[in-house]
Enzyme design. Structure first.
Site, PDB file in Angstrom:
ATOM      1  N   GLY A   1     -22.219 -25.064  20.208  1.00  0.00           N
ATOM      2  CA  GLY A   1     -23.328 -24.425  19.514  1.00  0.00           C
ATOM      3  C   GLY A   1     -24.185 -23.634  20.477  1.00  0.00           C
ATOM      4  O   GLY A   1     -24.434 -22.447  20.273  1.00  0.00           O
TER       5      GLY A   1
ATOM      6  N   GLU B   1     -28.142 -25.614  27.222  1.00  0.00           N
ATOM      7  CA  GLU B   1     -29.537 -25.643  27.669  1.00  0.00           C
ATOM      8  C   GLU B   1     -29.754 -25.277  29.125  1.00  0.00           C
ATOM      9  O   GLU B   1     -30.736 -25.718  29.724  1.00  0.00           O
ATOM     10  CB  GLU B   1     -30.083 -27.054  27.419  1.00  0.00           C
TER      11      GLU B   1
ATOM     12  N   HIS C   1     -33.680 -27.579  19.875  1.00  0.00           N
ATOM     13  CA  HIS C   1     -32.889 -28.578  20.593  1.00  0.00           C
ATOM     14  C   HIS C   1     -32.683 -28.148  22.046  1.00  0.00           C
ATOM     15  O   HIS C   1     -32.963 -28.917  22.974  1.00  0.00           O
ATOM     16  CB  HIS C   1     -31.538 -28.763  19.887  1.00  0.00           C
ATOM     17  N   GLU C   2     -32.213 -26.930  22.239  1.00  0.00           N
ATOM     18  CA  GLU C   2     -31.918 -26.488  23.612  1.00  0.00           C
ATOM     19  C   GLU C   2     -33.218 -26.367  24.413  1.00  0.00           C
ATOM     20  O   GLU C   2     -33.252 -26.721  25.581  1.00  0.00           O
ATOM     21  CB  GLU C   2     -31.150 -25.161  23.604  1.00  0.00           C
TER      22      GLU C   2
ATOM     23  N   HIS D   1     -34.434 -29.718  25.628  1.00  0.00           N
ATOM     24  CA  HIS D   1     -33.673 -30.225  26.775  1.00  0.00           C
ATOM     25  C   HIS D   1     -34.369 -29.921  28.100  1.00  0.00           C
ATOM     26  O   HIS D   1     -34.077 -30.564  29.105  1.00  0.00           O
ATOM     27  CB  HIS D   1     -32.278 -29.598  26.796  1.00  0.00           C
TER      28      HIS D   1
HETATM   29 ZN   LIG Z   1     -27.959 -31.025  23.482  1.00  0.00          ZN
END
Ligand SMILES: [Zn+2]
Length: 881
Positions: A268, A271, A304-305, A308
């Site tokens: 997907g 990061e 999400h990234e 991180h």
């Molecule tokens: Zn992740």
């Protein structure tokens, strides 16, 4: 390499690296076939390692051009080198520098790991072990270094040069054809977070000031001409940065933050510190080419990234066994962000659907493994729903068990104590033990024990004593390598529902449950509630408080009462799911009496009709979830053995169609009331209205196909956004005939030249539950929109087909053979995508004997082939074990 030859890497064998690398200076001269990489490593013996140990650097398909220690070329007798390793048996015993020159061919890199080219853009993917495909290195997450990266390239071909950290210099080289940029990342990081990007890219940018007053330049880079589709990603980035400051107290720590979208990407997104690289599917959005679901995914994955940066980058993993330390925690964080941005109950329902369909099914099959695996042959096969989704559930349970305040202080302590380190699950959990004062050793079993626990619950009401007793027991089925299971800590949030809603919870006779939380941490437990004025209906696992199955024998009438009276949205939704699941499990067995479906359809139809009349418009997104039955694959998993996919599917169609018929009267009015006025907006409320409107269209397609086909055609013609047009196509795929084929053709025409939209078109066809689908998929492989070389296309068409319960599991085995053949073909160029696809076989053992034998044969055929990648061989071997 065969996996028998591949070493089994075990958690208990971990020991610190003998050498550390303090700084890395990379000088990369980009060229389509001959990229030169000159690496200068500052090495020193690790005080925690073995003194005088040889230096063994990892490589993968590398070509060494030169090697020097402290600037002096190294004699060939002083080292050994293969494409896979560089060993210096007697390195200096003190600090020294090592200069390594390698040459790469990014255009030939079809594995998409290391440095490769995607549509003329140079980019990298280094997690888990791609950096060793760029240079020889101590490629392990506990070796953290400060990187300075000089990139050089032809200016016309590669005008944009990006790497991690901050830009410190950039200029043209003499002659003006070539230019360079130097990036410096002051934060020590493991090699898997290294990234570079070079190419002709457009971008959108925005300034951002962090809560602690630091100015950051944000930018999203995309293919030329697509900048106007990057706005939503940039907007999402700004919102998630603010949220992380407010909720977790985390500020960003560099002067720039860049996001780059590439069209060939195995995962997907990634990061990499300060330079996140994304599959373009999770960046590009406009109303004509992205659905509401895409907008929500982009928002979630950008978050999400970005999250991180703290949970993964500032604090990284000591070794890959700790993968869930960064992934489970970061999924939890992105779920919370999306819940705050959108509807919390609807987000929870959607997440639980995903957990059950992907993780529960993994737990129930041969690929089951603990959240923290104890051993692996190929780490790329452990980027799984268990590590990610179940890993997030474990964090969520921890928060419920110790309370919001101790959880928040525990996170603060973790950020403070472990910042700049490569940490372990033990170090993470110790922070929460400290802030809560609780012993969480038993809770830690969630990381070690695979399998989905079942909670068996039953209640007894003593009317004379006004006492209600709840008996709870837990068990976890065996999983590969773990025959015996121990009790885990299960937080069960609950309420007792009476005629007028929740009853007060009094537990004078025991210590539990005054606050609606019972902790089942032994094999069984009884809880008694006092002063219960009437016979209650238990509402257990509110908000889905543990990743477990609940076996609670309530009558349909009780479940329907929970649907109307429960104060917990999740359990309102769950109650109807439970009614439908029970009927489908009964009717989905071969030769079962289908009468149960008629009765259930009547009950559900009546309840839903009343609900749609009274409630639906107040929260359409929730209503859309309520209308959607559990998927046929969920029913297969519930049945668990001797599964006949055709029988389940037939039962599912029958129930859906009957419910659709019961609701037909509501349809025109509701669809009218839900129709949007004005231009498309991607916000949660507007998306919720579209979701319900389109859910109704899907039911209509089963209940009244001819009328629904009219609606699909109208909606496609009038639709000003992809959400509605794709929903029209999806509903039409349920209606066989010429009108369907005509709409399929119109869709392809309308979106020619839009690969991400055509992926959805490919998938919609791959999911058609009809005997002709395999031939259709084979034909579509010849379509210009399809390419076996692009992971998104493969996931859409072949992955879509492998998710088609009845057609992948055809009784003649042709579905298995087809997917196995593609896996074998793909393994030669992209083993990661091939092994993911082979994972589609994960539920083969629960099938009826005929299909089981055919699936096993297909798997065995793959497993027997010579020269399989480690990725594919590992999955085949484990699936068959
Ligand atoms: Zn992740």
């Amino acid at each position: 390499m065969r996996t028998e030859d591949a070493p089994l890497i075990r958690l208990e064998d971990y020991r610190p690296s003998d050498w550390l690398i303090d700084t890395v200076d990379l000088d990369v001269s980009l060229h389509p076939q001959k990229t030169r990489v000159r690496t200068l490593l500052a090495l020193r013996p690790n005080p925690e390692g073995q003194p005088g140990a040889p230096l063994k650097l990892d490589g993968d398909e590398l070509v060494l051009k030169s090697l020097a220690i402290d600037g002096k070329p190294l004699d060939a007798s002083a080292y050994t080198v293969t494409p896979q390793a560089l060993t210096i048996p007697s390195p200096p015993s003190h600090d020294f520098t090592l200069t390594i020159e390698t040459e790469l061919d990014p255009s030939a890199n079809t594995k998409l790991m290391g440095l490769y080219r995607s549509s003329k853009v140079y980019c990298t993917q280094c997690e888990a072990d791609g950096f060793r495909r760029i240079t020889y290195f101590l490629d392990r997450p506990d070796v953290m270094s400060v990187y300075t990266v000089r990139l050089e390239a032809a200016k016309a071909e590669v005008p944009v040069l990006l790497s991690n950290g901050n830009l410190v210099a950039a200029a043209e080289l003499p002659g003006g054809d070539r230019h360079f940029a130097v990036w410096h990342d002051p934060h020590p990081k493991p090699a898997y977070l290294f990234a570079l990007v070079g190419g002709a890219l457009d971008h959108v940018r925005q300034d951002y000031v962090t809560a602690d007053g630091h100015k950051v330049e944000l930018a999203v880079y995309v293919e030329p001409g697509k900048a106007e589709r990057a706005g939503w990603a940039l907007d999402s980035l700004v919102r998630c940065m603010r949220w992380d400051e407010q909720v977790f107290g985390r500020n960003y720590d560099l002067d720039v933050f860049n996001v780059v979208a590439v069209s060939d990407f195995n995962m997907g997104a990634m990061e990499n510190k300060g330079l996140n690289i994304f599959n373009d599917k999770y960046v590009l959005a406009d109303p004509q080419t992205a659905t509401d679901g895409d907008y929500a995914s982009i928002e979630a994955i950008i978050a999400h990234e970005y999250f991180h940066n703290w949970t993964g980058n500032r604090i990284t993993c000591r070794d890959w066994f700790q993968l869930c330390l960064k992934e489970g925690l970061t999924v939890f964080r992105d779920q919370e962000f999306s819940a705050d941005e959108r509807s919390r109950p609807v987000k929870r329902i959607a997440d639980v659907r995903t957990l059950r369909s992907t993780q529960f099914s993994e737990d129930a099959g041969p690929l089951a493994h603990p959240v923290r695996p104890r051993a692996y042959k190929e780490i790329n096969n452990f980027y799984t729903p268990t590590v990610y989704e179940k890993g997030a559930e474990v964090i969520r349970m921890l928060k419920v068990l110790i309370g919001d305040d101790a959880f928040k202080r525990g996170m603060d302590l973790y950020f403070e104590r472990c910042d700049g380190t490569a940490a372990t699950i033990e170090e993470f959990l110790a922070c929460f033990a400290e802030t809560s004062g609780q012993n969480i050793d038993h809770f830690a079993r969630w990381y070690e024990q695979a399998g989905t626990p079942t909670i068996v619950a039953s209640g007894r009401y003593d009317a004379a004593a006004k006492r209600y007793t709840l008996d709870l027991a837990q068990s976890t089925p065996p999983t590969p390598g773990q025959a015996e299971k121990l009790p885990v800590v299960l937080p069960i949030t609950l309420g007792l529902v009476g005629a007028k809603g929740d009853l007060p919870l009094k537990t004078a006779s025991n210590a539990y449950a005054g606050d609606g939380l019972v902790v089942l941490d032994q094999s069984s437990l009884s809880v008694t509630f006092d002063d219960v004025a009437e016979a209650p209906i238990p509402s257990l696992m509110r908000g889905f408080s543990a990743p477990a199955r609940l076996d609670l024998d309530l009558s349909d009438a009780d479940l329907l009462r929970l649907f109307s009276a429960d104060s917990d949205s999740f359990n309102r939704w769950q109650s109807l799911q439970s009614v439908a699941t029970r009927a489908l499990v009964t009717a989905g067995k071969p030769g079962a009496d289908a009468d149960v479906l008629t009765a259930t359809a009547g009950k559900l139809g009546e309840a839903l009709q009343a609900f749609l009349k009274s409630d639906a418009l107040s929260d359409p997104a929730f209503a859309a979830q309520v209308l959607r039955l559990p998927a046929p694959a969920d029913i297969a998993r519930e049945i668990g053995g001797d599964v006949d996919p055709d029988a389940i599917f037939a039962a599912h169609r029958k129930l859906s169609g009957a419910i659709g018929k019961a609701l037909l009267g509501e349809l025109p009015g509701l669809r009218g009331a839900l129709a949007s006025s004005g231009a498309y907006r991607p916000d949660a409320a507007s998306a919720g209205r579209r979701a319900l409107r389109n859910e109704l269209l899907g039911l209509a397609a089963l209940a009244a196909p001819a009328e629904a086909a009219d609606l699909c055609e109208e909606q496609f013609a009038a639709g000003d956004n992809l959400t509605d047009r794709l929903a029209a196509l999806a509903a039409m795929t349920l209606i066989p005939g010429e009108r369907r084929e005509a709409l399929i053709a119109r869709f392809a025409e309308a979106y020619a030249g839009e690969p991400l939209v055509l992926d959805k078109w490919l998938m919609a066809q791959a999911l058609i539950a009809e005997a002709g689908t395999l031939e259709r998929v084979k034909t579509l492989m010849q379509h210009p929109a399809f390419s076996l070389g692009n992971p998104n296309r493969v996931r859409a068409l072949i992955g879509g087909f492998a998710a088609n319960l009845t057609q992948f599991n055809r009784a003649d085995g042709a579905g298995y053979d087809f997917v196995a053949d593609i896996v074998v073909a793909l393994d030669k160029t992209n083993p990661q995508v091939a092994s993911r696809l082979l994972g589609s076989f994960k539920s083969w053992r629960m099938l009826e004997p005929g299909r089981k034998r055919l699936a096993q044969e297909a798997l065995s055929t793959v497993a027997r082939l010579p020269n399989l990648s480690r990725d594919v061989a590992d999955i085949a071997e484990r699936a068959l074990a």
